[in-house]
Write a protein that holds these residues in place. Structure first.
Motif, PDB file in Angstrom:
ATOM      1  N   ILE A   1       0.810  -1.060  -0.019  1.00 37.76           N
ATOM      2  CA  ILE A   1      -0.146  -0.020  -0.051  1.00 37.76           C
ATOM      3  C   ILE A   1       0.846   1.363  -0.047  1.00 37.76           C
ATOM      4  N   VAL A   2       1.817   1.324   0.779  1.00 34.29           N
ATOM      5  CA  VAL A   2       2.612   2.396   0.974  1.00 34.29           C
ATOM      6  C   VAL A   2       3.594   2.567  -0.124  1.00 34.29           C
ATOM      7  N   LYS A   3       4.132   1.430  -0.988  1.00 36.27           N
ATOM      8  CA  LYS A   3       4.928   1.297  -2.143  1.00 36.27           C
ATOM      9  C   LYS A   3       3.896   2.125  -3.360  1.00 36.27           C
ATOM     10  N   HIS A   4       2.519   1.642  -3.358  1.00 38.14           N
ATOM     11  CA  HIS A   4       1.854   2.142  -4.316  1.00 38.14           C
ATOM     12  C   HIS A   4       1.689   3.774  -4.055  1.00 38.14           C
ATOM     13  N   HIS A   5       1.418   4.240  -3.158  1.00 39.15           N
ATOM     14  CA  HIS A   5       1.025   5.568  -3.056  1.00 39.15           C
ATOM     15  C   HIS A   5       2.174   6.386  -3.025  1.00 39.15           C
ATOM     16  N   LEU A   6       3.360   5.722  -2.938  1.00 39.42           N
ATOM     17  CA  LEU A   6       4.628   6.847  -3.174  1.00 39.42           C
ATOM     18  C   LEU A   6       4.845   6.671  -4.511  1.00 39.42           C
ATOM     19  N   GLU A   7       4.747   5.515  -5.131  1.00 41.90           N
ATOM     20  CA  GLU A   7       4.924   5.422  -6.908  1.00 41.90           C
ATOM     21  C   GLU A   7       3.710   6.395  -7.427  1.00 41.90           C
ATOM     22  N   SER A   8       2.545   6.756  -6.866  1.00 40.67           N
ATOM     23  CA  SER A   8       1.633   7.561  -7.511  1.00 40.67           C
ATOM     24  C   SER A   8       2.014   8.997  -7.477  1.00 40.67           C
ATOM     25  N   ILE A   9       2.924   9.620  -6.452  1.00 35.49           N
ATOM     26  CA  ILE A   9       3.539  11.213  -6.232  1.00 35.49           C
ATOM     27  C   ILE A   9       4.228  11.153  -7.536  1.00 35.49           C
TER      28      ILE A   9
END
Length: 63
Positions: free
Chosen positions: A4-12
């Motif tokens: 979840i964290v990796k997905h959110h960071l990649e979306s920034i």
């Protein structure tokens, strides 16, 4: 959790610039610190070293 964290960071957008800015700030700070340490006179360092023991620089606790 990490997915979840990796997905959110990649979306920034532009997230890769933040680590580079942090590294640059770290490098500049310590470069300036080393420069100050090596260029400061020994008299000034001695003055700063004795400051905690000097009664002139101490402020009273009761104000």
């Amino acid at each position: 959790m990490m997915k979840i964290v990796k997905h959110h960071l990649e979306s920034i957008e532009g997230i890769a610039t933040y680590p580079m800015i942090s590294l640059l700030i770290f490098f500049v700070f310590f470069t300036l610190l080393f420069w100050w340490v090596f260029t400061t006179s020994k008299e000034r360092i001695k003055e700063l070293e004795e400051m905690p023991l000097d009664d002139q620089h101490q402020k009273p606790f009761d104000q």
